[in-house]
Design a protein around this motif. Structure first.
Motif, PDB file in Angstrom:
ATOM      1  N   GLY A 100      16.351  -2.619   2.858  1.00  0.00           N
ATOM      2  CA  GLY A 100      16.062  -1.384   2.132  1.00  0.00           C
ATOM      3  C   GLY A 100      14.616  -1.193   1.736  1.00  0.00           C
ATOM      4  N   THR A 101      13.779  -2.209   1.922  1.00  0.00           N
ATOM      5  CA  THR A 101      12.365  -2.058   1.562  1.00  0.00           C
ATOM      6  C   THR A 101      11.658  -1.164   2.580  1.00  0.00           C
ATOM      7  N   LEU A 102      10.562  -0.585   2.134  1.00  0.00           N
ATOM      8  CA  LEU A 102       9.773   0.292   2.986  1.00  0.00           C
ATOM      9  C   LEU A 102       8.587  -0.477   3.551  1.00  0.00           C
ATOM     10  N   ARG A 103       8.368  -0.371   4.860  1.00  0.00           N
ATOM     11  CA  ARG A 103       7.239  -1.038   5.498  1.00  0.00           C
ATOM     12  C   ARG A 103       6.328   0.032   6.088  1.00  0.00           C
ATOM     13  N   ILE A 117      -8.080  14.659  -0.363  1.00  0.00           N
ATOM     14  CA  ILE A 117      -8.591  15.123  -1.652  1.00  0.00           C
ATOM     15  C   ILE A 117      -9.502  16.314  -1.427  1.00  0.00           C
ATOM     16  N   SER A 118      -9.252  17.412  -2.159  1.00  0.00           N
ATOM     17  CA  SER A 118     -10.060  18.610  -1.976  1.00  0.00           C
ATOM     18  C   SER A 118     -10.437  19.229  -3.315  1.00  0.00           C
ATOM     19  N   ARG A 119     -11.638  19.820  -3.381  1.00  0.00           N
ATOM     20  CA  ARG A 119     -12.121  20.540  -4.544  1.00  0.00           C
ATOM     21  C   ARG A 119     -13.386  21.311  -4.171  1.00  0.00           C
ATOM     22  N   LYS A 120     -13.512  22.524  -4.708  1.00  0.00           N
ATOM     23  CA  LYS A 120     -14.720  23.338  -4.532  1.00  0.00           C
ATOM     24  C   LYS A 120     -15.184  23.424  -3.078  1.00  0.00           C
ATOM     25  N   GLY A 121     -14.256  23.685  -2.174  1.00  0.00           N
ATOM     26  CA  GLY A 121     -14.626  23.840  -0.777  1.00  0.00           C
ATOM     27  C   GLY A 121     -14.867  22.547  -0.027  1.00  0.00           C
ATOM     28  N   LYS A 122     -14.732  21.415  -0.700  1.00  0.00           N
ATOM     29  CA  LYS A 122     -14.916  20.120  -0.062  1.00  0.00           C
ATOM     30  C   LYS A 122     -13.567  19.455   0.161  1.00  0.00           C
ATOM     31  N   LYS A 123     -13.471  18.699   1.240  1.00  0.00           N
ATOM     32  CA  LYS A 123     -12.240  17.960   1.539  1.00  0.00           C
ATOM     33  C   LYS A 123     -12.609  16.595   2.113  1.00  0.00           C
ATOM     34  N   ARG A 124     -11.888  15.572   1.645  1.00  0.00           N
ATOM     35  CA  ARG A 124     -12.068  14.220   2.174  1.00  0.00           C
ATOM     36  C   ARG A 124     -10.713  13.665   2.580  1.00  0.00           C
ATOM     37  N   ILE A 125     -10.597  13.301   3.855  1.00  0.00           N
ATOM     38  CA  ILE A 125      -9.347  12.754   4.392  1.00  0.00           C
ATOM     39  C   ILE A 125      -9.598  11.317   4.828  1.00  0.00           C
ATOM     40  N   LYS A 126      -8.752  10.411   4.341  1.00  0.00           N
ATOM     41  CA  LYS A 126      -8.875   9.005   4.725  1.00  0.00           C
ATOM     42  C   LYS A 126      -7.517   8.509   5.195  1.00  0.00           C
ATOM     43  N   ILE A 127      -7.471   7.975   6.389  1.00  0.00           N
ATOM     44  CA  ILE A 127      -6.225   7.508   6.989  1.00  0.00           C
ATOM     45  C   ILE A 127      -6.316   6.005   7.246  1.00  0.00           C
ATOM     46  N   TYR A 128      -5.339   5.264   6.708  1.00  0.00           N
ATOM     47  CA  TYR A 128      -5.271   3.817   6.885  1.00  0.00           C
ATOM     48  C   TYR A 128      -4.120   3.499   7.839  1.00  0.00           C
ATOM     49  N   THR A 129      -4.387   2.667   8.836  1.00  0.00           N
ATOM     50  CA  THR A 129      -3.366   2.268   9.805  1.00  0.00           C
ATOM     51  C   THR A 129      -3.142   0.762   9.703  1.00  0.00           C
ATOM     52  N   PHE A 130      -1.871   0.365   9.574  1.00  0.00           N
ATOM     53  CA  PHE A 130      -1.509  -1.047   9.430  1.00  0.00           C
ATOM     54  C   PHE A 130      -1.391  -1.690  10.812  1.00  0.00           C
ATOM     55  N   ASN A 131      -2.282  -2.621  11.101  1.00  0.00           N
ATOM     56  CA  ASN A 131      -2.211  -3.410  12.329  1.00  0.00           C
ATOM     57  C   ASN A 131      -1.614  -4.763  11.959  1.00  0.00           C
ATOM     58  N   GLY A 162     -13.597   1.826   9.958  1.00  0.00           N
ATOM     59  CA  GLY A 162     -13.832   0.421   9.709  1.00  0.00           C
ATOM     60  C   GLY A 162     -12.546  -0.335   9.453  1.00  0.00           C
ATOM     61  N   ILE A 163     -12.675  -1.549   8.925  1.00  0.00           N
ATOM     62  CA  ILE A 163     -11.543  -2.410   8.614  1.00  0.00           C
ATOM     63  C   ILE A 163     -11.675  -2.871   7.172  1.00  0.00           C
ATOM     64  N   LEU A 164     -10.600  -2.818   6.410  1.00  0.00           N
ATOM     65  CA  LEU A 164     -10.643  -3.262   5.020  1.00  0.00           C
ATOM     66  C   LEU A 164     -10.893  -4.763   4.944  1.00  0.00           C
ATOM     67  N   PRO A 165     -11.503  -5.224   3.846  1.00  0.00           N
ATOM     68  CA  PRO A 165     -11.798  -6.659   3.710  1.00  0.00           C
ATOM     69  C   PRO A 165     -10.579  -7.496   3.333  1.00  0.00           C
ATOM     70  N   TYR A 166      -9.398  -6.902   3.328  1.00  0.00           N
ATOM     71  CA  TYR A 166      -8.174  -7.628   2.993  1.00  0.00           C
ATOM     72  C   TYR A 166      -7.019  -7.027   3.783  1.00  0.00           C
ATOM     73  N   PHE A 167      -5.909  -7.758   3.838  1.00  0.00           N
ATOM     74  CA  PHE A 167      -4.679  -7.237   4.439  1.00  0.00           C
ATOM     75  C   PHE A 167      -3.602  -7.153   3.362  1.00  0.00           C
ATOM     76  N   ALA A 168      -2.806  -6.109   3.412  1.00  0.00           N
ATOM     77  CA  ALA A 168      -1.699  -5.939   2.474  1.00  0.00           C
ATOM     78  C   ALA A 168      -0.469  -5.453   3.229  1.00  0.00           C
ATOM     79  N   GLU A 169       0.687  -5.866   2.776  1.00  0.00           N
ATOM     80  CA  GLU A 169       1.930  -5.423   3.403  1.00  0.00           C
ATOM     81  C   GLU A 169       2.318  -4.014   2.963  1.00  0.00           C
ATOM     82  N   ASN A 170       1.786  -3.572   1.802  1.00  0.00           N
ATOM     83  CA  ASN A 170       2.146  -2.277   1.235  1.00  0.00           C
ATOM     84  C   ASN A 170       0.926  -1.406   1.025  1.00  0.00           C
ATOM     85  N   ASP A 171       1.155  -0.107   0.936  1.00  0.00           N
ATOM     86  CA  ASP A 171       0.178   0.786   0.329  1.00  0.00           C
ATOM     87  C   ASP A 171       0.631   1.030  -1.107  1.00  0.00           C
TER      88      ASP A 171
END
Length: 252
Positions: free
Chosen positions: A84-87, A95-109, A133-142
């Protein structure tokens, strides 16, 4: 405003039950003497062994003006495991404000134990920059899947539990987030803060969220692990930030 939207809204919303096909929740966020300052909404959909969670947080009233109409959207998608856990496979921040938008997508390898990310920044609908890039750590969850999985991690909320966990979207360089049960004599203190609840948790995110002392968040949960109320403690000058459940539904 940014840190309140990012942490309080997401943490209070994303602890819930997993039995239903679709779960919807809505919370009101209040800040000290200013009263209501925002709302957050979340939906979990499960289908054919997969899940998708979408959470949206936005400012209201004066806070909307001060934040430039800030809206934050968080999404987690992945697989439902046999227990039943989520992987998660993908975690997304928009995130958006005042005409600006920032999209960040993380993919679990998971094969190589890496978290890969790609970031895009837009202004008035036009791409300004992108990076990866690649994060300096690995995690099983977001950070979203972690709080849905906390019920399985804890097993029994009435017993002592104090553990450092990792989640993409938590502490920037390590992903650390500490989860502790509140038990024994300490329950009376948090009950005065959160009211009656079946389970009390303390979550520490190791950031000075909106001027708070270390980002300590207290959660009061219902028997089904839905958060009734959350409080971010000791915000400089204004006291506590509060989140209260206003709507909840589950259906097939």
């Amino acid at each position: 405003m940014s840190k309140v939207m990012k942490w309080l809204a997401s943490l209070i919303i994303l602890v819930s039950v997993l039995q239903a096909e679709t779960i919807d929740a809505k919370y009101k966020i209040e800040y000290g003497i200013f009263g209501k300052m925002g709302e957050s909404e979340a939906r979990l959909v499960k289908k054919d062994g997969h899940y998708k969670i979408k959470m949206r947080a936005y400012a209201t009233g004066l806070a909307k003006v001060l934040s430039g109409g800030r809206v934050e959207v968080y999404e987690s998608e992945g697989t439902i495991m046999p227990d039943g856990t989520l992987r998660p496979d993908v975690f997304r921040k928009d995130i958006s404000r005042k005409g600006k938008k920032r999209i960040k997508i993380y993919t679990f390898n998971r094969k190589d134990k890496k978290i890969e990310y790609k970031e895009e920044r837009f202004r008035d609908g036009k791409l300004e920059s992108e990076s990866s890039g690649i994060l300096p750590y690995f995690a099983e969850n977001d950070i979203i899947s972690l709080y849905f999985n906390v019920k399985t991690i804890l097993k029994n909320c009435q017993k002592p539990f104090d553990k450092m966990l990792k989640a993409v979207g938590a502490q920037k360089n390590s992903g650390n987030v500490r989860v502790s049960t509140v038990v024994g004599d300490d329950i009376k203190k948090v009950k005065d803060l959160l009211g009656e609840a079946s389970c009390y948790l303390k979550v520490t995110v190791y950031q000075k969220l909106f001027g708070s002392k270390g980002g300590e968040l207290y959660l009061g949960l219902r028997p089904d692990f839905v958060v009734k109320k959350a409080v971010l403690k000791d915000v400089i000058m204004f006291g506590d930030i509060r989140g209260n459940l206003t709507q909840f539904s589950k259906h097939n």
